[in-house]
Design an enzyme around this catalytic site. Structure first.
Site, PDB file in Angstrom:
ATOM      1  N   LYS A  99       0.824  -1.217   0.000  1.00 57.35           N
ATOM      2  CA  LYS A  99       0.000   0.000   0.000  1.00 57.35           C
ATOM      3  C   LYS A  99       0.853   1.261   0.000  1.00 57.35           C
ATOM      4  O   LYS A  99       0.513   2.270  -0.602  1.00 57.35           O
ATOM      5  CB  LYS A  99      -0.875  -0.010   1.266  1.00 57.35           C
ATOM      6  CG  LYS A  99      -2.318  -0.342   0.976  1.00 57.35           C
ATOM      7  CD  LYS A  99      -3.220  -0.012   2.137  1.00 57.35           C
ATOM      8  CE  LYS A  99      -2.764  -0.647   3.439  1.00 57.35           C
ATOM      9  NZ  LYS A  99      -3.695  -0.575   4.538  1.00 57.35           N
ATOM     10  N   LYS A 119      17.020  -9.597 -34.520  1.00 58.25           N
ATOM     11  CA  LYS A 119      16.222  -8.401 -34.825  1.00 58.25           C
ATOM     12  C   LYS A 119      15.318  -8.677 -36.021  1.00 58.25           C
ATOM     13  O   LYS A 119      15.660  -9.480 -36.895  1.00 58.25           O
ATOM     14  CB  LYS A 119      17.140  -7.214 -35.149  1.00 58.25           C
ATOM     15  CG  LYS A 119      17.805  -6.624 -33.912  1.00 58.25           C
ATOM     16  CD  LYS A 119      16.826  -5.799 -33.089  1.00 58.25           C
ATOM     17  CE  LYS A 119      17.272  -5.708 -31.648  1.00 58.25           C
ATOM     18  NZ  LYS A 119      16.322  -5.042 -30.779  1.00 58.25           N
ATOM     19  N   LYS A 177      20.425 -14.009 -28.268  1.00 60.56           N
ATOM     20  CA  LYS A 177      19.130 -14.043 -27.581  1.00 60.56           C
ATOM     21  C   LYS A 177      18.020 -13.696 -28.545  1.00 60.56           C
ATOM     22  O   LYS A 177      18.187 -12.884 -29.461  1.00 60.56           O
ATOM     23  CB  LYS A 177      19.116 -13.101 -26.379  1.00 60.56           C
ATOM     24  CG  LYS A 177      18.850 -11.645 -26.676  1.00 60.56           C
ATOM     25  CD  LYS A 177      18.378 -10.919 -25.423  1.00 60.56           C
ATOM     26  CE  LYS A 177      17.891  -9.503 -25.713  1.00 60.56           C
ATOM     27  NZ  LYS A 177      16.606  -9.445 -26.439  1.00 60.56           N
ATOM     28  N   ASP A 202      14.647 -11.859 -29.706  1.00 63.88           N
ATOM     29  CA  ASP A 202      14.083 -10.556 -29.388  1.00 63.88           C
ATOM     30  C   ASP A 202      12.979 -10.818 -28.365  1.00 63.88           C
ATOM     31  O   ASP A 202      12.243 -11.811 -28.466  1.00 63.88           O
ATOM     32  CB  ASP A 202      13.507  -9.912 -30.654  1.00 63.88           C
ATOM     33  CG  ASP A 202      13.474  -8.397 -30.545  1.00 63.88           C
ATOM     34  OD1 ASP A 202      13.659  -7.883 -29.418  1.00 63.88           O
ATOM     35  OD2 ASP A 202      13.270  -7.730 -31.561  1.00 63.88           O
ATOM     36  N   GLU A 203      12.854  -9.942 -27.392  1.00 58.01           N
ATOM     37  CA  GLU A 203      11.865 -10.192 -26.320  1.00 58.01           C
ATOM     38  C   GLU A 203      10.434 -10.114 -26.825  1.00 58.01           C
ATOM     39  O   GLU A 203       9.509 -10.558 -26.136  1.00 58.01           O
ATOM     40  CB  GLU A 203      12.084  -9.232 -25.146  1.00 58.01           C
ATOM     41  CG  GLU A 203      11.735  -7.773 -25.372  1.00 58.01           C
ATOM     42  CD  GLU A 203      12.806  -7.012 -26.148  1.00 58.01           C
ATOM     43  OE1 GLU A 203      13.813  -7.624 -26.545  1.00 58.01           O
ATOM     44  OE2 GLU A 203      12.620  -5.798 -26.358  1.00 58.01           O
ATOM     45  N   GLY A 220      20.988  -3.892 -33.087  1.00 57.41           N
ATOM     46  CA  GLY A 220      21.251  -3.009 -34.230  1.00 57.41           C
ATOM     47  C   GLY A 220      22.735  -2.820 -34.479  1.00 57.41           C
ATOM     48  O   GLY A 220      23.168  -2.691 -35.637  1.00 57.41           O
TER      49      GLY A 220
END
Ligand code: 1AE
Length: 409
Positions: free
Chosen positions: A95, A144, A170, A172-173, A357
């Site tokens: 809270k 990418k 990796k 791309d998310e 990139g």
């Protein structure tokens, strides 16, 4: 004092009595009310009561409005919450996170609380061991423009990245389960490309495939990925919650490293007045929950995190913390080879240089993009300025990268 977790807050208010405020937080988030309790009840509740440890008030010299704040430290008895991150966070900042201008800066958990967390399964040294690279910074490449590609297109892109000499690739998310490149097939074709590239480069490679889907299916999907040959996972931790990462990382049937992506973090750390500090959000809690590698914005690229905060994230991932292994820092976003000297200056060699990139956008192509980074890393480790290395060593990919993006040394 029995076992406690200590929370540090920064509260802003032009007029408040911060000592009173601290006391009301300590009581309000633990026993609820104190002065009204009968003495007998007080004796019973004492061990549950939060305690104000310190209040440091910062009065702005010129009385400027909006700048008056206090750093407040409060100890919360462990007895009040179960041994999990959701219970801890709701106790210290549930809270309260909605009650005016207040930011949670840090959490120091007790040894007893910490002992409930195995932490990263591999950690920095485990990832190095898997790759057989002990000394130099690692290099990660990001897929990418993969939405809408089929498996052949994906495999081709993977192979080109791998040829550049990267240690990790990796997803791309934003690549989720989809009919063109479903998880298991994606793993199969990418790992096949990794094996093919290894013949050329002699280098091992981890492919962090994006683990996605409803929470109830994540462990199932992770096991499917492992069965298909996956050797690492990417996970969007903050959209699911730390406890989900914790469950995955401690699961013995998921015996591969997990890279934590920082998606959503921008809604939580950049404000000086609200949310959690970057070092807590992307450092301490990610490591506690079991991330082997943690991505976060760097101070140099396209999505910028101030350097002081960046180094605090690094410290939280690498400093001694009970039995927890260290997590690999991965400063990211808008990284190109000309930034390598800065990254290594600030992070040393225990860092993953990560680029999307900055690899695919290389004028000579994706493989040359990776090579340019490896050349920049090698030159920087030898103390040779990048421009000099490019000319004297005949590093053509590095020369072209410098021409495209420049150098910041
Ligand atoms: C902070 C996360 C960076 C990331 O995930 C990403 O995709 C970066 O891409 P580039 O290197 O900026 O192209």
């Amino acid at each position: 004092m029995s076992s406690v977790c200590i929370a540090t807050y920064r509260a802003f208010d032009d007029q408040a009595d911060f000592h009173k405020k601290a006391q009301s937080i300590a009581v309000g988030l633990t026993v609820g009310s104190w002065t009204e309790l009968p003495e007998a009840r007080k004796a019973e509740m004492e061990r549950h009561l939060g305690k104000v440890l310190s209040v440091q008030v910062h009065e702005p010299a010129d009385g400027e409005l909006g700048q008056r704040y206090a750093d407040i430290r409060i100890a919360y008895p462990d007895i009040n919450f179960s041994r999990d991150i959701p219970a801890l966070l709701v106790t210290v900042f549930g809270k309260l996170s909605m009650d005016g201008r207040i930011k949670l800066l840090d959490l120091d958990v007790s040894e007893e609380f910490l002992s409930a967390f195995p932490g990263p399964k591999f950690g920095l040294s485990g990832v190095r061991r898997l790759l057989g690279v002990e000394e130099r910074p690692l290099l990660m490449s990001i897929f990418k423009s993969v939405i809408g590609h089929d498996l052949a297109g994906l495999q081709d892109q993977f192979y080109k990245q791998a040829l550049g000499g990267v240690d990790l690739i990796k997803d791309d998310e934003i690549l989720f389960e989809n009919p063109l490149t479903p998880l298991e097939r994606r793993v199969e074709v990418c790992m096949e490309a990794a094996r093919k590239a290894e013949v050329e480069t002699g280098q091992k490679l981890l492919y962090a495939v994006n683990l996605t889907g409803p929470t109830s299916q994540l462990a199932v999907n992770a096991r499917k990925a492992v069965a298909a040959g996956a050797n690492a996972l990417l996970f969007n931790v903050l959209s699911y919650g730390y406890d989900v990462l914790h469950e995955l990382s401690k699961d013995p049937s998921i015996p591969i490293p997990i890279a934590a992506h920082p998606a959503m973090a921008g809604s939580m750390y950049p404000s000086p007045h609200y949310g959690l500090s970057a070092s807590l959000l992307l450092g301490k809690l990610m490591r506690l929950a079991g991330a082997d590698l943690v991505l976060f914005p760097s101070p140099y690229g396209s999505v910028v995190m101030p350097k002081e905060e960046n180094l605090a994230v690094r410290q939280a991932l690498l400093e001694p913390a009970g039995q927890l292994k260290t997590s690999f820092p991965v400063p990211s976003a808008g990284i190109h080879p000309g930034l390598v000297p800065l990254i290594l200056r600030d992070f040393g060699t225990d860092v993953v240089v990560n680029a999307g990139g900055g690899i695919h956008g290389h004028p000579m192509g994706t493989a040359a993009g990776g090579q340019a980074f490896r050349q920049a890393i090698e030159a920087t480790m030898q103390g040779i300025p990048l421009a000099q290395a490019a000319e004297q060593q005949g590093y053509e990919p590095l020369r072209a990268a410098i021409q495209a993006w420049g150098i910041r040394e």
